[in-house]
Structures are given as structure tokens and as C-alpha cells.
Design a protein around this motif. Structure first.
Motif, PDB file in Angstrom:
ATOM      1  N   TYR A 289       7.868   1.815 -14.399  1.00 27.04           N
ATOM      2  CA  TYR A 289       7.106   3.021 -14.064  1.00 27.04           C
ATOM      3  C   TYR A 289       5.720   2.955 -14.653  1.00 27.04           C
ATOM      4  O   TYR A 289       4.713   3.235 -13.983  1.00 27.04           O
ATOM      5  CB  TYR A 289       7.871   4.250 -14.591  1.00 27.04           C
ATOM      6  N   LYS A 292       3.556   0.401 -12.746  1.00 26.58           N
ATOM      7  CA  LYS A 292       3.070   0.885 -11.441  1.00 26.58           C
ATOM      8  C   LYS A 292       1.918   1.840 -11.632  1.00 26.58           C
ATOM      9  O   LYS A 292       0.928   1.814 -10.899  1.00 26.58           O
ATOM     10  CB  LYS A 292       4.220   1.578 -10.695  1.00 26.58           C
ATOM     11  N   LYS A 293       1.992   2.693 -12.670  1.00 24.68           N
ATOM     12  CA  LYS A 293       0.917   3.619 -12.949  1.00 24.68           C
ATOM     13  C   LYS A 293      -0.349   2.873 -13.346  1.00 24.68           C
ATOM     14  O   LYS A 293      -1.464   3.199 -12.917  1.00 24.68           O
ATOM     15  CB  LYS A 293       1.356   4.583 -14.082  1.00 24.68           C
ATOM     16  N   LYS A 296      -1.919   1.315 -10.231  1.00 24.99           N
ATOM     17  CA  LYS A 296      -2.603   2.304  -9.409  1.00 24.99           C
ATOM     18  C   LYS A 296      -3.965   2.609  -9.975  1.00 24.99           C
ATOM     19  O   LYS A 296      -4.968   2.656  -9.250  1.00 24.99           O
ATOM     20  CB  LYS A 296      -1.740   3.561  -9.317  1.00 24.99           C
ATOM     21  N   GLU A 297      -4.020   2.871 -11.308  1.00 28.43           N
ATOM     22  CA  GLU A 297      -5.324   3.166 -11.916  1.00 28.43           C
ATOM     23  C   GLU A 297      -6.264   1.964 -11.807  1.00 28.43           C
ATOM     24  O   GLU A 297      -7.461   2.105 -11.568  1.00 28.43           O
ATOM     25  CB  GLU A 297      -5.112   3.536 -13.390  1.00 28.43           C
ATOM     26  N   THR A 331       6.445  -4.086  -8.406  1.00 30.59           N
ATOM     27  CA  THR A 331       5.926  -2.739  -8.121  1.00 30.59           C
ATOM     28  C   THR A 331       6.723  -2.073  -7.026  1.00 30.59           C
ATOM     29  O   THR A 331       6.435  -0.939  -6.654  1.00 30.59           O
ATOM     30  CB  THR A 331       4.453  -2.812  -7.709  1.00 30.59           C
TER      31      THR A 331
END
Length: 342
Positions: A289, A292-293, A296-297, A331
Motif C-alpha cells: 500500500y 503504491k502511494k 502515485k506521488e 503495484t
């Protein structure tokens, strides 16, 4: 005769003798010629006669062999046709076929020519026109003297003959001088025109030569430029080959590093699974988790050209044109049901 009369031919009535309705013709060849063409000479002659006087006008013929020379007697109707806007018109007149001795001589020459075309070895020329004009042949083929033949003309007095010859020579000389003078004028005019044409062509040639020399210099300069460009291209090609070799070497090293990294990724995931079992917590899901965050950033902070490079790399990975670089953590993992209160 009815055909001619119906088309306007004037035919004398009974008791009148001003219209020749039928005329005989006498055709004779020498014995040697008849012997060479014994089987065909009659039909060859009749073919030529039909061409000359019209086949429809020939009423009949006979071969006479009981005299010194074999000959043909032919009877023909002197029917002469003309064409106008109202149709055909006929005239019964032997003068339409025998206008004068010169025309008769021409007819003889034509017949001889046709015989030569058929393979007969005969002389094509008639007797001299002067001799033809000196007399005529009757219906029986007998010659009748009327005027002077060429041989008789030679018997004129030397004075008359000399005067005539001198007169002819003077006329010929005058005509020759006139023609020579006219030819000289034409030659002078032609020479002037030719000289003018040569001068124009020389000027044109000079201009063309100058243009050609300029073009030659331009082409030489272009050749030199192309040679320099060729050298530069070859250098660029060599540099590109060197860079490609270095890139291949680098790619090989990167491939080895990635292969080792892939093994590290597997070991790291195994470690997370073991830690999760030991603590009885979803450690691996929590790390996925967070990863993946982070991704994304990171993607949101990339520039346009960096995104384009990532897109190209993804296309290459899809087409198997590059070695895939594995993510540290997938991911694609599903973490929706995970409790994040560690």
C-alpha cells in the motif's frame, strides 16, 4: 450500241458514214518473242488491250498465222464514257482514243512497258516522233509516206542546217547564261543568309559556352561540398557506432544488475511474508500500500518528457523489445480489504 445510245451517244443513221462504229486493231510481235511466250502471248496481249480500250468495248479477235508474221486482229467499239453530275455520258468516237500521232506513240510505249513488266524482252521505245509524224499505217498495216523522215531531213543543204544549228546553239547559250546569272544571284543571296545565320549561331554558342563554364564551376563547388558532407556523415556514423557499442555494453551491465535486483525483490517479499507470520499482521500488504502511494506521488511529479519516456518503455516491454525491470513490490496487488491500523 444500245448502252451508248441510251446515254447520249450520237450514232449515224443508215446511209451516213461520219461515225466509226467499229474499228480494227492489229497487234504484232516478232517471232523470237512469240516463241519464248508461245502459250501466253495472246492472252497477255488481250489483257493489255482490254486495260487500254476497256474490256466491254472489245467485241472479238482472231489470230492470223497464214502470213509472214503471226499477228492479232481485234475489233472494238470506240465507246468513250465521261462522268458528270447527271451521271455517265457516252460518245462513239475513235478520236477519243487516237487524238494525234504523239498520243498513239505514247500508247505504244505503254503497251511495251506492260509487256516488259510481264517478262517480255522487247524494246520499250517507239520510233522517233518525227518519223511517226512523217506518215501513217493504213488498216492493212501498210506504211504511207507523207512527210520527211529524220534521214530525209539530213539531206537539207549545209547552209540551212548550219543556220538552224547555230540558231539553236545561240538560244541554248542565252538560256544557259540566263540560268547561270540567276543561279549566281541565288547563290549570293543564299551565302549572305548563311553568313548571317552563322553569326547568330556563333553568338548563341558563345553565350551557351559561358553558361556551361559557370555551370561547371557550380558543379565543382557542389561536388566539393558533397565530399565534405560525406566525410562528416562517415564520421557521424563512426561516432554513432561507437556510442551504440558503449550503450550495448552499458545495457549488458544494467541487465546483470537488474537480474540481481530481481532476486533481491523476491528475497524482500519473502522477508515481508515471514515477518507477517511472525507478528501475525499483514506486513506485506501494508508495504504494498505504501509503495503504491509512493509511485502515485512520484508519477504526479514527473515532467511531460519523463512521462513520454515511461510510455515508450511500457510499449517496449509490451512488445518484448527490452528486458522488463520488475517493480520492487507489485503495484497490481489488491489492498482494499487491508486494515492499516498497525
Amino acid at each position: 450500241m444500245k448502252y451508248a445510245s441510251d446515254r447520249g451517244a450520237r450514232i449515224a443513221g443508215k446511209g451516213q458514214n461520219d461515225t466509226v462504229i467499229a474499228r480494227p486493231l492489229l497487234i504484232q510481235l516478232d517471232k523470237e518473242t512469240i516463241k519464248e511466250h508461245e502459250e501466253t502471248w495472246i492472252w497477255d496481249m488481250m489483257e493489255i488491250v482490254e486495260e487500254t480500250f476497256g474490256a466491254e468495248n472489245i467485241t472479238g479477235f482472231s489470230v492470223h498465222r497464214d502470213e509472214t508474221n503471226i499477228h492479232l486482229h481485234i475489233i472494238f467499239i470506240p465507246c468513250y464514257e465521261t462522268q458528270d453530275k447527271n451521271g455517265k455520258k457516252c460518245t462513239i468516237s475513235q478520236t477519243k482514243f487516237f487524238k494525234n500521232p504523239k498520243q498513239l506513240a505514247a500508247m505504244h510505249r505503254k503497251i511495251r512497258k506492260r509487256l516488259c513488266e510481264k517478262g517480255y524482252d522487247i524494246e520499250q521505245e517507239n520510233k522517233p516522233v518525227e518519223e511517226q509524224l512523217a506518215g501513217y499505217y493504213d488498216k492493212a498495216g501498210q506504211w504511207h509516206q507523207q512527210g520527211l523522215t529524220p534521214e530525209q531531213l539530213k539531206q537539207l543543204t549545209d547552209r540551212e542546217l548550219s543556220l538552224r544549228i547555230e540558231e539553236i546553239n545561240m538560244r541554248l547559250r542565252k538560256d544557259e547564261l540566263d540560268r547561270l546569272e540567276q543561279a549566281m544571284k541565288e547563290m549570293q543571296t543564299a551565302a549572305r543568309e548563311k553568313q548571317t545565320q552563322i553569326d547568330r549561331e556563333r553568338e548563341t554558342l558563345t553565350v551557351q559556352q559561358t553558361a556551361l563554364e559557370n555551370d561547371h564551376a557550380t558543379v565543382q563547388a557542389q561536388i566539393q561540398t558533397l565530399v565534405a558532407e560525406k566525410v562528416a556523415v562517415q564520421q557521424m556514423k563512426q561516432d554513432a557506432e561507437n556510442m551504440l557499442k558503449k550503450a550495448n555494453d552499458t545495457a549488458e551491465v544494467c541487465g546483470q544488475i537488474l537480474a540481481e535486483e530481481k532476486n533481491l525483490n523476491k528475497e524482500f517479499l519473502k522477508f515481508l511474508d515471514r515477518e507477517g507470520k511472525r507478528t501475525n499482521r499483514q506486513v506485506r500488504q501494508f508495504v504494498e500500500y505504501l509503495y503504491k502511494k509512493f509511485q502515485k506521488e512520484r508519477r504526479e511529479s514527473l515532467s511531460d518528457w519523463q512521462l513520454e519516456m515511461l510510455r515508450l518503455r511500457a510499449d517496449q516491454k509490451q512488445n518484448d523489445t527490452v528486458n522488463p525491470v520488475p517493480d520492487i513490490i507489485s503495484t497490481e496487488a489488491d489492498t482494499a480489504a487491508y486494515d492499516y491500523s498497525l
